[in-house]
Motif scaffolding. Sequence first.
Motif, PDB file in Angstrom:
ATOM      1  N   ASP B 349       0.814  -1.214   0.000  1.00  0.00           N
ATOM      2  CA  ASP B 349       0.000   0.000   0.000  1.00  0.00           C
ATOM      3  C   ASP B 349       0.854   1.273   0.000  1.00  0.00           C
ATOM      4  OD1 ASP B 349      -2.376  -1.284  -0.147  1.00  0.00           O
ATOM      5  OD2 ASP B 349      -2.762  -1.263   2.009  1.00  0.00           O
ATOM      6  N   GLY B 350       1.727   1.411   0.969  1.00  0.00           N
ATOM      7  CA  GLY B 350       2.465   2.665   1.091  1.00  0.00           C
ATOM      8  C   GLY B 350       1.530   3.823   1.381  1.00  0.00           C
ATOM      9  N   VAL B 351       1.974   5.032   1.077  1.00  0.00           N
ATOM     10  CA  VAL B 351       1.123   6.210   1.293  1.00  0.00           C
ATOM     11  C   VAL B 351       0.108   6.303   0.146  1.00  0.00           C
ATOM     12  CG1 VAL B 351       2.992   7.431   2.475  1.00  0.00           C
ATOM     13  CG2 VAL B 351       2.597   7.846   0.041  1.00  0.00           C
ATOM     14  N   GLY B 352      -0.830   7.208   0.288  1.00  0.00           N
ATOM     15  CA  GLY B 352      -1.869   7.356  -0.741  1.00  0.00           C
ATOM     16  C   GLY B 352      -1.395   8.168  -1.924  1.00  0.00           C
ATOM     17  N   GLY B 353      -0.324   7.773  -2.524  1.00  0.00           N
ATOM     18  CA  GLY B 353       0.196   8.496  -3.687  1.00  0.00           C
ATOM     19  C   GLY B 353       1.537   7.921  -4.073  1.00  0.00           C
ATOM     20  N   MET B 354       2.160   8.585  -5.032  1.00  0.00           N
ATOM     21  CA  MET B 354       3.400   8.057  -5.595  1.00  0.00           C
ATOM     22  C   MET B 354       4.574   8.239  -4.626  1.00  0.00           C
ATOM     23  SD  MET B 354       3.610  11.292  -8.045  1.00  0.00           S
ATOM     24  CE  MET B 354       4.228  12.863  -7.404  1.00  0.00           C
ATOM     25  N   HIS B 355       5.441   7.262  -4.574  1.00  0.00           N
ATOM     26  CA  HIS B 355       6.648   7.375  -3.748  1.00  0.00           C
ATOM     27  C   HIS B 355       7.797   8.023  -4.528  1.00  0.00           C
ATOM     28  CE1 HIS B 355       5.387   4.003  -0.688  1.00  0.00           C
ATOM     29  NE2 HIS B 355       4.490   4.956  -0.816  1.00  0.00           N
ATOM     30  N   VAL B 356       7.674   8.051  -5.851  1.00  0.00           N
ATOM     31  CA  VAL B 356       8.690   8.722  -6.683  1.00  0.00           C
ATOM     32  C   VAL B 356       8.002   9.513  -7.784  1.00  0.00           C
ATOM     33  CG1 VAL B 356      10.435   6.922  -6.297  1.00  0.00           C
ATOM     34  CG2 VAL B 356       8.935   6.776  -8.303  1.00  0.00           C
ATOM     35  N   TYR B 357       8.676  10.529  -8.295  1.00  0.00           N
ATOM     36  CA  TYR B 357       8.133  11.282  -9.439  1.00  0.00           C
ATOM     37  C   TYR B 357       9.276  11.886 -10.230  1.00  0.00           C
ATOM     38  CZ  TYR B 357       8.926  16.113  -7.784  1.00  0.00           C
ATOM     39  OH  TYR B 357       9.482  17.300  -7.410  1.00  0.00           O
ATOM     40  N   THR B 358       8.911  12.425 -11.388  1.00  0.00           N
ATOM     41  CA  THR B 358       9.895  13.093 -12.244  1.00  0.00           C
ATOM     42  C   THR B 358       9.576  14.576 -12.310  1.00  0.00           C
ATOM     43  OG1 THR B 358      10.320  11.133 -13.589  1.00  0.00           O
ATOM     44  CG2 THR B 358      10.780  13.256 -14.613  1.00  0.00           C
ATOM     45  N   PRO B 359      10.457  15.420 -11.761  1.00  0.00           N
ATOM     46  CA  PRO B 359      10.261  16.859 -11.936  1.00  0.00           C
ATOM     47  C   PRO B 359      10.644  17.243 -13.368  1.00  0.00           C
ATOM     48  CG  PRO B 359      12.310  16.444 -10.755  1.00  0.00           C
ATOM     49  CD  PRO B 359      11.696  15.092 -11.025  1.00  0.00           C
ATOM     50  N   TRP B 360      10.226  18.409 -13.819  1.00  0.00           N
ATOM     51  CA  TRP B 360      10.559  18.873 -15.172  1.00  0.00           C
ATOM     52  C   TRP B 360      12.077  18.919 -15.324  1.00  0.00           C
ATOM     53  CZ3 TRP B 360       9.307  18.853 -19.849  1.00  0.00           C
ATOM     54  CH2 TRP B 360       9.759  19.784 -20.783  1.00  0.00           C
ATOM     55  N   TRP B 361      12.558  18.362 -16.413  1.00  0.00           N
ATOM     56  CA  TRP B 361      13.997  18.135 -16.542  1.00  0.00           C
ATOM     57  C   TRP B 361      14.615  18.710 -17.812  1.00  0.00           C
ATOM     58  CZ3 TRP B 361      10.104  15.334 -18.241  1.00  0.00           C
ATOM     59  CH2 TRP B 361      10.217  14.644 -19.432  1.00  0.00           C
ATOM     60  N   LEU B 362      13.803  19.331 -18.667  1.00  0.00           N
ATOM     61  CA  LEU B 362      14.350  19.778 -19.953  1.00  0.00           C
ATOM     62  C   LEU B 362      14.415  21.301 -20.044  1.00  0.00           C
ATOM     63  CD1 LEU B 362      12.548  17.256 -22.315  1.00  0.00           C
ATOM     64  CD2 LEU B 362      14.961  17.231 -21.650  1.00  0.00           C
ATOM     65  N   ASP B 363      15.065  21.768 -21.116  1.00  0.00           N
ATOM     66  CA  ASP B 363      15.196  23.201 -21.364  1.00  0.00           C
ATOM     67  C   ASP B 363      14.250  23.568 -22.509  1.00  0.00           C
ATOM     68  OD1 ASP B 363      15.902  25.747 -21.993  1.00  0.00           O
ATOM     69  OD2 ASP B 363      18.038  25.336 -22.338  1.00  0.00           O
ATOM     70  N   ASN B 364      13.260  24.412 -22.196  1.00  0.00           N
ATOM     71  CA  ASN B 364      12.254  24.750 -23.205  1.00  0.00           C
ATOM     72  C   ASN B 364      12.841  25.464 -24.421  1.00  0.00           C
ATOM     73  OD1 ASN B 364      10.431  24.768 -20.473  1.00  0.00           O
ATOM     74  ND2 ASN B 364       9.326  24.040 -22.267  1.00  0.00           N
ATOM     75  N   LYS B 365      14.026  26.064 -24.257  1.00  0.00           N
ATOM     76  CA  LYS B 365      14.624  26.756 -25.400  1.00  0.00           C
ATOM     77  C   LYS B 365      14.905  25.777 -26.532  1.00  0.00           C
ATOM     78  CE  LYS B 365      16.707  30.626 -22.918  1.00  0.00           C
ATOM     79  NZ  LYS B 365      17.156  30.245 -21.547  1.00  0.00           N
ATOM     80  N   LYS B 366      15.051  24.504 -26.177  1.00  0.00           N
ATOM     81  CA  LYS B 366      15.350  23.504 -27.206  1.00  0.00           C
ATOM     82  C   LYS B 366      14.090  22.755 -27.644  1.00  0.00           C
ATOM     83  CE  LYS B 366      19.865  22.940 -25.082  1.00  0.00           C
ATOM     84  NZ  LYS B 366      20.516  22.204 -23.977  1.00  0.00           N
ATOM     85  N   LEU B 367      12.917  23.227 -27.213  1.00  0.00           N
ATOM     86  CA  LEU B 367      11.663  22.523 -27.500  1.00  0.00           C
ATOM     87  C   LEU B 367      10.703  23.444 -28.245  1.00  0.00           C
ATOM     88  CD1 LEU B 367      11.362  20.967 -23.950  1.00  0.00           C
ATOM     89  CD2 LEU B 367      11.891  19.686 -26.036  1.00  0.00           C
ATOM     90  N   ASP B 368       9.631  22.865 -28.784  1.00  0.00           N
ATOM     91  CA  ASP B 368       8.690  23.691 -29.552  1.00  0.00           C
ATOM     92  C   ASP B 368       7.482  24.129 -28.709  1.00  0.00           C
ATOM     93  OD1 ASP B 368       7.394  21.298 -29.310  1.00  0.00           O
ATOM     94  OD2 ASP B 368       6.839  21.121 -31.429  1.00  0.00           O
ATOM     95  N   PHE B 369       7.622  24.076 -27.385  1.00  0.00           N
ATOM     96  CA  PHE B 369       6.573  24.597 -26.508  1.00  0.00           C
ATOM     97  C   PHE B 369       7.250  25.257 -25.308  1.00  0.00           C
ATOM     98  CE2 PHE B 369       7.502  20.248 -25.410  1.00  0.00           C
ATOM     99  CZ  PHE B 369       7.553  20.233 -24.034  1.00  0.00           C
ATOM    100  N   ALA B 370       6.487  26.109 -24.600  1.00  0.00           N
ATOM    101  CA  ALA B 370       7.134  27.035 -23.669  1.00  0.00           C
ATOM    102  C   ALA B 370       7.329  26.536 -22.245  1.00  0.00           C
ATOM    103  CB  ALA B 370       6.354  28.344 -23.631  1.00  0.00           C
ATOM    104  N   ARG B 371       6.472  25.688 -21.758  1.00  0.00           N
ATOM    105  CA  ARG B 371       6.513  25.380 -20.325  1.00  0.00           C
ATOM    106  C   ARG B 371       6.605  23.878 -20.070  1.00  0.00           C
ATOM    107  NH1 ARG B 371       3.846  30.404 -18.289  1.00  0.00           N
ATOM    108  NH2 ARG B 371       4.786  31.888 -19.727  1.00  0.00           N
ATOM    109  N   GLY B 372       6.991  23.548 -18.839  1.00  0.00           N
ATOM    110  CA  GLY B 372       7.290  22.154 -18.533  1.00  0.00           C
ATOM    111  C   GLY B 372       6.162  21.384 -17.888  1.00  0.00           C
ATOM    112  N   TYR B 373       6.458  20.136 -17.569  1.00  0.00           N
ATOM    113  CA  TYR B 373       5.509  19.274 -16.860  1.00  0.00           C
ATOM    114  C   TYR B 373       6.263  18.327 -15.947  1.00  0.00           C
ATOM    115  CZ  TYR B 373       6.714  15.966 -20.657  1.00  0.00           C
ATOM    116  OH  TYR B 373       7.378  15.157 -21.554  1.00  0.00           O
ATOM    117  N   HIS B 374       5.603  17.850 -14.918  1.00  0.00           N
ATOM    118  CA  HIS B 374       6.182  16.778 -14.103  1.00  0.00           C
ATOM    119  C   HIS B 374       5.409  15.499 -14.378  1.00  0.00           C
ATOM    120  CE1 HIS B 374       2.985  17.822 -11.025  1.00  0.00           C
ATOM    121  NE2 HIS B 374       2.946  16.504 -10.967  1.00  0.00           N
TER     122      HIS B 374
END
Lengths: 235, 580
Positions: B349-374
Amino acid sequence: MNRRENLKLLFTGSLATGLLLTNCSPEDKQADLSPKIAGGTPGGRIEEEIQRDQRLLSETFLTEEEREKLNVLVDIIMPADEESGSASEAGVVDFIEFMMKDAPSYQTPMRGGLMWLDSYSNDQYGKLFLDLSENERMEVIDKIAWPEKAAPEMRGAVSFFNILRNLTATGYFTSEMGYKYLGYKGNTPNAWDGVPKEVMEKHGVELPEKYLSYYLKPEERGTVAVWDDEGNLIG
Amino acid sequence: MSFEIKSSGESYDVIIVGSGAGGGMASKILSEAGLSVAVLEAGKDFDPAKDEDRTQLRPAWESPRRGAGTRVRPFGDFDQAIGGWDIEGEPYTRAKGTSFDWFRSRMVGGRTNHWGRISLRFGPNDFKRKSIDGMGDNWPIGYDDLKPYYDRVDKLIGVFGTKEGIYNEPDGFFLPPPKPRLHEMYIMKGAKKANMPVIPGRLSMLTRPINNERGVCFFCNQCNRACQAYADFSSGTCLVKPAMAKGKVELYTQAMVRSVTTDESGNATGVSFISKVDMKEYKLRSRVVVLGASACESARIMLNSKSKTHPNGVGNSSGMVGRYLHDSTGADRMGIMPELIDRERYNEDGVGGMHVYTPWWLDNKKLDFARGYHIEYWGGMTMPSYGIGFSMDTMRKYLKDEFGNPSPNGGYGEGLKKDIRRIYGSTLGMSGRGESIPQFTNYCEIDNNVVDKYGIPVLKFHYQWTDQEVKQAKHMQDTFEEILTESGAVLLGEKPGPETMYGLATPGRIIHEVGTTRMGDNPSTSVLNSNCQAHDCKNLFVVDAGPFVSQADKNPTWTILALAWRTSDYIVNELKKKNI
């Protein structure tokens, strides 16, 4: 009791109705909403939910004949075996009865599918589905239970059987018997300390070295956390 | 039914509308400063420690629908968010060709009773996006203004996590994180191959105690059902109830606020509300009014508060109330992990949610959209509930017999029963939650043709995603496939394409709606100043997510809490200085 307390308690509903409602006409008094039929969901329900559960539990959708057919069908889908009982023993037909009313979009496919079984049996064997021999029943079921092998003209009946398989399986595995058969171990208070070591070994995974000293240590679960100014846990 | 407007004459220092994260925090800080406070909540009282309110630790069979969702509880019959997307007697409308779904909870604590408890600070960049990419607007405050309050929130409420030193993912005062689950360890392996970070989650559950008033987590995985030990953060259990026990706080439940009342000079004098108990209208007076009814509901109240001095609604001389409404982006993907079929049983079970996640890791200057996501991850041997055993007409083929032959889809009998047992706990998935660009043209306004059952005019929504969000969703889908494949999972379902905007969720569906009463230094382009005080009504404040200038790719609650604390401190000081 001052006026402010009166007003406040009126809205929190914690005051006996007598005091504040003495000047109200009878229709203002709240109806008795306490559940009369057992089986509704417990836990923080609002009136709308209690009334709806009561209404659904008091109504009957399936006819006696439909129930009889379902008793046979759900046990074909989830039969008893050496380890556990059958779907009908696990109360799956009652669950299906409830779901027909809770999610009415199930009603027509279910009723129509159960009717189809009779028409098809009649066409093929000159008998209703329940009057077929066990072999004949299974011949009918095999025509609709395997989506990829089924004849194109059976598509509608295959969809019906998919719905019935879904409801039977979910009804079974959400029963107490189903939890036991599944081997479900959760939902008991515990102190999570990660995946058992032998399981990690078997799957070839390990905890990242970097975080080993940061993970929760079950023996420290009783100690109130204290940090230094930099946010390091120091106690 | 008779309808009678009464003036009760009750008077407080502060009236707070709403008992969710913002209202709860304001009730605590303001009452601790010695002020008398009234909290008005549109729903009923709720306390998960009382057995009559408890759904925690209940198995599926205690629900006749085995935990399936209902209109009142779309996230499941045991979920403790009472309300949903479509509340009886409380409609809202949408402009033609646009879409927005509005999730509301009517109960003490509001949506904090069931939320995911993902507690991320906004980073320095998140307050200054315009300076980075030229889109939207900067906040009038920065990370340094909010940091001391984030620190206090961490210590008051509790959040687990790890210090990572990532610039735009600021660290805090963390409790120890739980070890990852098995599927999370597979994902960590896959993400490593894909060169993406996966770090311990940051969630507000007490893995260790922070005081002697709340219990510690006992790992039942059911935070969405609200915790009887108060080991996760809910505004009702952690803020409102303690404030009531300690200070001069009075809670009015079933009180549906219609408007903020004002005097001839335009200052707020209190609120007018409908009691759901007797359907009569009442008035309460106060020196200060604080709105924390949720971004859209607070905007609705302000727009409905029309007077001679505020002809467009209180706080709305700029015409900005309701404008710049924006939600997080969202998209998901699922897979099945062959290595997890026939898996060993243990309590995962663990806690009521994820024990690990991915924070935004890229540079938008190199992408075709402006903002990030986790990215949030899900899976594991969770409690069987309505839906378990479904879809064997398409999923059974992933099970192989002892000779390696796939099972035929569909079927019945002992073999099917065994296969459902074998497949349990082998599916996993992920959800991207990203930042959208706030738009003037995405907004809510009053629909003059429709009222709710309390006679209050309702909101009409206008919302369309732009190319930015669609491109971001496309990127999410590519990423999800990469992580799942590298983890060894088999992708399930078709990859969403342009015809569905790459699976981009309908606006509102991520329930991170913000921006409707945004703050700013310019009174003609913003509703509130940098202290969340209305530009044109100095004793009116907003403490929900309405003041957000931009919603980062973080969940908004931690920032609502920090901002509400800061606003409350400001209110106390201004009252002391007799400025309001």
